[in-house]
Design an enzyme around this catalytic site. Structure first.
Site, mmCIF file in Angstrom:
data_model
loop_
_atom_site.group_PDB
_atom_site.id
_atom_site.type_symbol
_atom_site.label_atom_id
_atom_site.label_comp_id
_atom_site.label_asym_id
_atom_site.label_seq_id
_atom_site.Cartn_x
_atom_site.Cartn_y
_atom_site.Cartn_z
ATOM 1 N N LYS A 101 4.938 -20.865 7.312
ATOM 2 C CA LYS A 101 6.019 -20.504 8.235
ATOM 3 C C LYS A 101 7.072 -21.607 8.315
ATOM 4 O O LYS A 101 8.270 -21.343 8.355
ATOM 5 C CB LYS A 101 5.449 -20.175 9.624
ATOM 6 C CG LYS A 101 4.712 -18.852 9.673
ATOM 7 C CD LYS A 101 5.649 -17.692 9.322
ATOM 8 C CE LYS A 101 4.934 -16.377 9.156
ATOM 9 N NZ LYS A 101 5.845 -15.288 8.729
ATOM 10 N N ARG A 107 0.852 -1.199 0.000
ATOM 11 C CA ARG A 107 0.000 0.000 0.000
ATOM 12 C C ARG A 107 0.883 1.242 0.000
ATOM 13 O O ARG A 107 2.027 1.178 0.440
ATOM 14 C CB ARG A 107 -0.875 0.010 1.271
ATOM 15 C CG ARG A 107 -1.835 -1.153 1.378
ATOM 16 C CD ARG A 107 -2.482 -1.159 2.759
ATOM 17 N NE ARG A 107 -1.463 -1.353 3.816
ATOM 18 C CZ ARG A 107 -1.676 -1.006 5.098
ATOM 19 N NH1 ARG A 107 -2.800 -0.446 5.463
ATOM 20 N NH2 ARG A 107 -0.728 -1.214 6.001
ATOM 21 N N TYR A 132 -1.189 -20.780 7.242
ATOM 22 C CA TYR A 132 -0.199 -19.856 7.804
ATOM 23 C C TYR A 132 0.977 -20.626 8.387
ATOM 24 O O TYR A 132 2.141 -20.342 8.086
ATOM 25 C CB TYR A 132 -0.860 -19.012 8.895
ATOM 26 C CG TYR A 132 0.051 -18.087 9.655
ATOM 27 C CD1 TYR A 132 0.410 -18.372 10.973
ATOM 28 C CD2 TYR A 132 0.546 -16.931 9.069
ATOM 29 C CE1 TYR A 132 1.233 -17.516 11.688
ATOM 30 C CE2 TYR A 132 1.364 -16.060 9.779
ATOM 31 C CZ TYR A 132 1.696 -16.362 11.095
ATOM 32 O OH TYR A 132 2.519 -15.516 11.802
#
Ligand code: VAH
Length: 309
Positions: free
Chosen positions: A144, A36, A140
């Site tokens: 990892k 962003r 997730y």
């Protein structure tokens, strides 16, 4: 570390980390980046918008600023990742792969955070060892573990200076977390100040490792400045300052705000994720190999959070 690039720098960790690194290494020696772009991101120091899944853009940004260290924080967290595993894989694994390739090309040291989410239901839950079973049941956690193994591979095969920690839930007041399972431990403080009440989406008795953000930021700097000859478990070290359940944090808040109340509105998805994670980690490897030594316990963190929110 002399010239540092932080990816995912506008997130919960990056916000506090960039501020502390600029205080230590100088404003213009810390380049922040994020997918962003907002005007306020440019105020605190050099910022450039960059999508870590774009290998060319990643390489060009790191080369342009001649960085010697990349702190790769860009990632989707656990609960958000279960809603969109494809996006998670693209950012958490393809983005990480790009950080490894860029670091290898430019000779950078690389920090990539792992998480207690890299453990699963078959992992020993109490005093979880540094080296143990890692069969996570979330997208997730799988990303990892993949990251830990890739970082170790690049160190062993190419001599890349890769280092990481398995973060517990992180609590801070400067930037809110987004899409995690441990976020309840941040939201509770905001709700306490705003409404004097909190409905916890994590159930009573659910212990998870946690750490206050100043200790997390210090752990990244300490690890990256550590003597490489002493590092055995590079990717990634168990780190944690405390383990608590929702009732513990409620009681800690009530020591300062006696009228604070809490009830439960359990979210089955985030509760299932929390139930698959350890209760408490063994952090002896980090303490022995690079002096990990967190300063904040629950009550000290509560005092600081309620003072600053
Ligand atoms: C999450 N805050 O909840 C992150 C972290 C240990 C938890 O990885 O997904």
């Amino acid at each position: 570390m002399k010239k540092i690039l932080i990816t995912g720098a506008t997130g919960q960790i990056g916000t506090d980390l960039a501020e502390e690194l600029r205080r230590i290494y100088g404003r213009d020696n810390v380049i922040t980046s994020s997918r962003r772009d907002k005007p306020e991101f440019h105020e605190a120091g050099p910022f450039e918008s960059m999508d870590c899944t774009d290998a060319k853009a990643f390489y060009e940004l790191a080369k342009k600023h001649e960085v010697d260290t990349i702190l790769h924080l860009a990632a989707i967290l656990s609960a958000q990742g279960e809603k969109n595993p494809n996006l998670l894989w693209d950012i958490n694994v393809n983005g990480l792969y790009n950080s490894l390739e860029v670091s290898k090309e430019l000779g950078c040291a690389l920090f990539v955070p792992s998480s207690i989410g890299s453990f699963g239901p078959s992992t020993p839950r109490d005093h979880t060892p540094q080296t143990t079973i890692q069969r996570p049941t979330t997208a997730y956690g799988i990303s990892k573990v993949t990251g830990e193994l890739l970082c170790d591979y690049y160190h062993l095969k190419y001599g890349l200076d890769t280092r990481g920690v398995r973060f517990p839930g992180l609590i801070s007041y400067k930037a809110l977390p987004g899409g995690g399972t441990t976020d309840y431990a941040v939201h509770i403080y905001h709700e306490a100040k705003k409404n004097g009440h909190y409905s916890s989406y994590i159930d009573k008795g659910t212990y998870m490792d946690m750490m206050y953000m100043p200790d997390a930021v210090d752990s990244i700097i300490q690890l990256m400045e550590a003597n490489p000859d002493k590092l055995i478990d590079r990717n990634a070290f168990n780190v944690s300052a405390m383990s608590f359940e929702p009732e513990d944090i409620k009681k800690s808040i009530q020591k300062i705000m006696p009228d604070f109340t809490m009830d439960y509105d359990v979210d089955p998805i985030r509760q299932a994720i929390a139930d698959s994670w350890p209760n408490s980690l063994d952090t002896s490897a980090a303490r022995e190999q690079w002096g990990f030594n967190p300063k904040f316990d629950l009550d000290k963190m509560t005092e600081d959070m309620l003072k600053n929110i």
